[in-house]
Design a protein around this motif. Structure first.
Motif, PDB file in Angstrom:
ATOM      1  N   ASP A 187     -54.602 -61.386  63.939  1.00  0.00           N
ATOM      2  CA  ASP A 187     -55.490 -60.759  64.919  1.00  0.00           C
ATOM      3  C   ASP A 187     -55.018 -61.036  66.345  1.00  0.00           C
ATOM      4  OD1 ASP A 187     -57.046 -59.753  62.894  1.00  0.00           O
ATOM      5  OD2 ASP A 187     -58.593 -61.295  63.033  1.00  0.00           O
ATOM      6  N   LYS A 209     -51.946 -58.910  67.064  1.00  0.00           N
ATOM      7  CA  LYS A 209     -52.385 -57.536  67.343  1.00  0.00           C
ATOM      8  C   LYS A 209     -52.964 -57.429  68.745  1.00  0.00           C
ATOM      9  CE  LYS A 209     -55.513 -54.053  65.320  1.00  0.00           C
ATOM     10  NZ  LYS A 209     -56.643 -54.120  66.277  1.00  0.00           N
ATOM     11  N   GLU A 249     -51.396 -55.074  71.749  1.00  0.00           N
ATOM     12  CA  GLU A 249     -52.194 -53.995  72.328  1.00  0.00           C
ATOM     13  C   GLU A 249     -52.348 -54.169  73.834  1.00  0.00           C
ATOM     14  OE1 GLU A 249     -55.809 -54.234  70.089  1.00  0.00           O
ATOM     15  OE2 GLU A 249     -55.193 -52.671  68.662  1.00  0.00           O
ATOM     16  N   MET A 291     -48.764 -53.194  60.767  1.00  0.00           N
ATOM     17  CA  MET A 291     -49.723 -52.484  59.923  1.00  0.00           C
ATOM     18  C   MET A 291     -49.088 -52.014  58.616  1.00  0.00           C
ATOM     19  SD  MET A 291     -52.580 -52.734  61.476  1.00  0.00           S
ATOM     20  CE  MET A 291     -51.998 -54.332  62.074  1.00  0.00           C
ATOM     21  N   ASN A 325     -51.874 -51.190  55.834  1.00  0.00           N
ATOM     22  CA  ASN A 325     -52.997 -50.557  56.519  1.00  0.00           C
ATOM     23  C   ASN A 325     -52.472 -49.258  57.122  1.00  0.00           C
ATOM     24  OD1 ASN A 325     -55.152 -49.782  58.100  1.00  0.00           O
ATOM     25  ND2 ASN A 325     -55.550 -51.838  58.911  1.00  0.00           N
ATOM     26  N   TYR A 326     -52.404 -48.219  56.309  1.00  0.00           N
ATOM     27  CA  TYR A 326     -51.704 -46.995  56.700  1.00  0.00           C
ATOM     28  C   TYR A 326     -52.494 -46.161  57.709  1.00  0.00           C
ATOM     29  CZ  TYR A 326     -48.651 -48.373  52.947  1.00  0.00           C
ATOM     30  OH  TYR A 326     -47.775 -49.094  52.159  1.00  0.00           O
ATOM     31  N   SER A 327     -53.789 -46.234  57.689  1.00  0.00           N
ATOM     32  CA  SER A 327     -54.567 -45.490  58.681  1.00  0.00           C
ATOM     33  C   SER A 327     -54.329 -46.065  60.084  1.00  0.00           C
ATOM     34  CB  SER A 327     -56.061 -45.520  58.330  1.00  0.00           C
ATOM     35  OG  SER A 327     -56.550 -46.863  58.312  1.00  0.00           O
ATOM     36  N   ALA A 328     -54.313 -47.408  60.185  1.00  0.00           N
ATOM     37  CA  ALA A 328     -54.032 -48.032  61.482  1.00  0.00           C
ATOM     38  C   ALA A 328     -52.587 -47.776  61.896  1.00  0.00           C
ATOM     39  CB  ALA A 328     -54.300 -49.532  61.403  1.00  0.00           C
ATOM     40  N   LYS A 345     -50.843 -45.166  61.252  1.00  0.00           N
ATOM     41  CA  LYS A 345     -50.771 -43.792  61.769  1.00  0.00           C
ATOM     42  C   LYS A 345     -51.299 -43.720  63.199  1.00  0.00           C
ATOM     43  CE  LYS A 345     -50.243 -39.272  61.413  1.00  0.00           C
ATOM     44  NZ  LYS A 345     -50.791 -38.819  62.705  1.00  0.00           N
ATOM     45  N   GLU A 346     -52.392 -44.416  63.488  1.00  0.00           N
ATOM     46  CA  GLU A 346     -52.932 -44.420  64.843  1.00  0.00           C
ATOM     47  C   GLU A 346     -51.913 -44.971  65.834  1.00  0.00           C
ATOM     48  OE1 GLU A 346     -56.598 -46.535  65.005  1.00  0.00           O
ATOM     49  OE2 GLU A 346     -57.564 -45.320  63.440  1.00  0.00           O
ATOM     50  N   TYR A 347     -51.256 -46.062  65.470  1.00  0.00           N
ATOM     51  CA  TYR A 347     -50.266 -46.659  66.360  1.00  0.00           C
ATOM     52  C   TYR A 347     -49.010 -45.793  66.478  1.00  0.00           C
ATOM     53  CZ  TYR A 347     -53.012 -50.970  66.597  1.00  0.00           C
ATOM     54  OH  TYR A 347     -54.004 -51.884  66.824  1.00  0.00           O
ATOM     55  N   TYR A 374     -44.192 -45.201  56.439  1.00  0.00           N
ATOM     56  CA  TYR A 374     -45.569 -44.698  56.444  1.00  0.00           C
ATOM     57  C   TYR A 374     -45.757 -43.624  55.362  1.00  0.00           C
ATOM     58  CZ  TYR A 374     -49.531 -41.813  57.755  1.00  0.00           C
ATOM     59  OH  TYR A 374     -50.683 -41.080  57.712  1.00  0.00           O
TER      60      TYR A 374
END
Length: 319
Positions: free
Chosen positions: A205, A208, A212, A238, A243-246, A248-250, A281
């Motif tokens: 955490d 991350k 960010e 990720m 954590n594929y959704s995160a 994708k966001e990044y 991904y």
């Protein structure tokens, strides 16, 4: 005329001047030129200094040591690995008796850099600490730019030895001194490197959060390429966590930084990492055709780099 060509022409002129000049005045001018080149183009500085020393066998000990110090500084800046400590040992010995605190600070820093390359971490740490001790932070002309790099090197040594708490402390000091020197980019780089220490502490955490925050700061100060790399490290993190959704966001943020203003700002040597992220991904979300496409793009790129003799970086980011 681009900057690279201008620097090249300057270095050629400097070499010519160094060859024809003679006496104390000529050598003094060469030292000034060497110092300037060591900051703007360290590779040219190395060639320039080698030319001067080869053609002026009777120069004074002070001039020879000064040029040797600047030559080592240029080599360190150029990223050319040191393979021996013999030259710097003589230079350090000279400045311990003849130089001022600034001379000793630079000499000890470079001696530490030599031992860093030779894999002797204890000696490297010893000389980096001696270099830091030469700084007078109460003085208006304290060299904070060098001081921040000294602490940055110490922090990286602690990371290498997997002592992350000490590394965090040194990165914080390096960041503070970089800001004092007005070197915003270096301050942000030191801040970002805290993520490496948090990774060793198994604090994802915090890794991350640092990535960010520093990506936003890079973008705020106009360093979009650095922002992309920071976000790219988050993509890597990720993907490792599946954590594929995160991820994708990044990746979408990564694309915005890289292609800011409609321009492709990605360096050629960074594309293999980019394609690797994309492939990883799509493989993770079971879109095999898309994964194969990006992995094949990466393979083709690696072949091209190998054909042109380029040195490839490791895939991914050390977190």
């Amino acid at each position: 005329m681009n900057n690279r060509l201008a620097i090249y022409i300057l270095s050629v002129v400097a070499i010519a001047l160094g060859v024809v000049s003679c006496g104390r005045t000529g050598i003094s001018k060469s030292v000034v030129m060497a110092d300037s080149l060591s900051q703007s183009d360290p590779v040219a500085a190395m060639a320039f200094i080698d030319s001067i020393t080869a053609r002026n066998e009777n120069m004074s000990t002070d001039s020879r040591m000064r040029l040797g110090l600047l030559r080592t500084k240029a080599q360190n800046s150029a990223g050319v690995m040191f393979t021996s400590d013999s030259v710097m040992r003589n230079i350090v010995e000279y400045y311990e008796s003849e130089g001022d605190a600034d001379d000793r600070m630079l000499a000890y820093y470079l001696m530490g850099s030599v031992y860093r390359d030779l894999g002797d971490s204890p000696l490297a740490l010893q000389y980096f600490n001696k270099a830091a001790e030469q700084a007078d932070t109460t003085s208006a002309d304290c060299d904070y730019r060098l001081l921040c790099r000294i602490h940055g090197q110490v922090a990286n040594l602690f990371l290498k030895q997997e002592i992350p708490y000490y590394a965090l402390k040194e990165f914080a000091i390096a960041e503070r001194y970089a800001m004092t020197a007005g070197d915003t980019l270096s301050a942000l780089v030191f801040h970002e490197q805290r993520a490496n220490a948090y990774y060793l502490l198994n604090m994802p955490d915090s890794v991350k959060a640092v990535r960010e925050r520093v990506a936003a700061l890079y973008s705020q100060y106009g360093y979009s390429a650095h922002a992309a790399l920071a976000v790219g490290a988050l993509v890597h993190q990720m993907l490792r966590c599946e954590n594929y959704s995160a991820a994708k966001e990044y990746m979408d943020i990564y694309d915005r930084y890289v292609f800011a203003g409609g321009k492709d700002k990605m360096a050629g040597e960074g594309r293999d990492v980019y394609y690797s992220y994309k492939g990883g991904y799509y493989l993770g979300i079971n879109k095999v055709d898309s994964a194969e496409y990006f992995f094949s793009q990466r393979s083709e790129l690696l072949v091209k780099f190998q054909q042109y003799g380029e040195c490839m970086p490791r895939v991914g980011s050390p977190l």
